[in-house]
Enzyme design. Sequence first.
Site, short mmCIF file in Angstrom:
data_model
loop_
_atom_site.label_atom_id
_atom_site.label_comp_id
_atom_site.label_asym_id
_atom_site.label_seq_id
_atom_site.Cartn_x
_atom_site.Cartn_y
_atom_site.Cartn_z
N ARG A 1 0.84 -1.20 0.00
CA ARG A 1 0.00 0.00 0.00
C ARG A 1 0.87 1.25 0.00
NH1 ARG A 1 -4.70 0.97 4.40
NH2 ARG A 1 -2.98 0.57 5.81
N THR B 1 -1.04 7.59 -1.16
CA THR B 1 -2.31 7.50 -1.88
C THR B 1 -3.26 6.47 -1.27
OG1 THR B 1 -1.53 5.78 -3.39
CG2 THR B 1 -1.08 8.08 -4.00
N ASP C 1 -1.22 -3.32 12.48
CA ASP C 1 -0.72 -3.82 11.20
C ASP C 1 -0.49 -5.32 11.31
OD1 ASP C 1 1.36 -4.66 9.20
OD2 ASP C 1 1.17 -2.56 8.60
N ASP D 1 3.08 -6.65 10.33
CA ASP D 1 4.09 -6.36 11.36
C ASP D 1 3.95 -7.26 12.56
OD1 ASP D 1 5.40 -4.39 9.93
OD2 ASP D 1 4.31 -2.74 10.84
#
Length: 210
Positions: free
Chosen positions: A105, A109, A201, A204
Site C-alpha cells: 500500500r 495514496t 498492522d 508487522d
Amino acid sequence: MDNQVFVMDHPLIQHKLTFLRKKETGSKEFRELVSEIAMLMCYEATRDLPLEDTEIETPMGKAVTKVIAGRKLAFVPILRAGLGMVEGVLTLVPAAKVGHIGLYRDHQTLQPVEYYHKLPQDIEQRDVIVLDPMLATGGSAIDSVEIIKRSHPKSIKFMCIIAAPEGIEAFTKAHPDVQLYCAAIDERLNDIGYIVPGLGDAGDRIFGTL
C-alpha cells in the site's frame, strides 16, 4: 448481511479473535492465532463444496460414503500478511495448491501497488480462496481478485479476519460475484486507512517487524 458477505460468529473464532486484537499478544502467539482462525474460517468457507458417492471397503465390509466431487482448491495469500493464514487452511486441505500475489500500500495514496504474482498453472480448473487478514480500504483485495480473474478460475472467494465497512462496500461493488468471509466487521477506517479498533498492522504483528 446479504448473501455475498458472511460473518463467522462461531464462538471459537470470536474467542481467538479477542486475543488476536490485544496489543500485549506477541508475534509467536499472534501467528498461531491467525493460523487457527484461518483454519476455522476455512471449515465454514468450504461448506458448500459438492459431494459424490464412492464405494470403499472398511474392515467390516463395503460401504458407500462421500468424497468431495472433483473440486480442486487453490489458496492465494496476498503478501505479506496473507502468508500467516496459509498454514491453517492447508491443515484442512493439504492437497490444495498455493499461489501468491504481492501488493503493497502506497502510504500517500493508500492505493495498492503490485510487485509480484504467481498462480498455479491449472488455475482455471480450481476454486480459489484469496487470503488476507485485513480488509481495510479494499484496494488490495479488489486488485488481487481482478488479477486472478484474468486466469479464469472456476470460482473465487475472499477470506479475511477483520473487515471495515468501507472495504466491504468497495469490494462488493467491484466484485459482486465474489463471496466474502470475515470474522468481524469493525467500526471504520481512521484517516490513514487503518481499521478501528482492528488489531494494528497484521503483517508487522505476524512477522515481528513492529
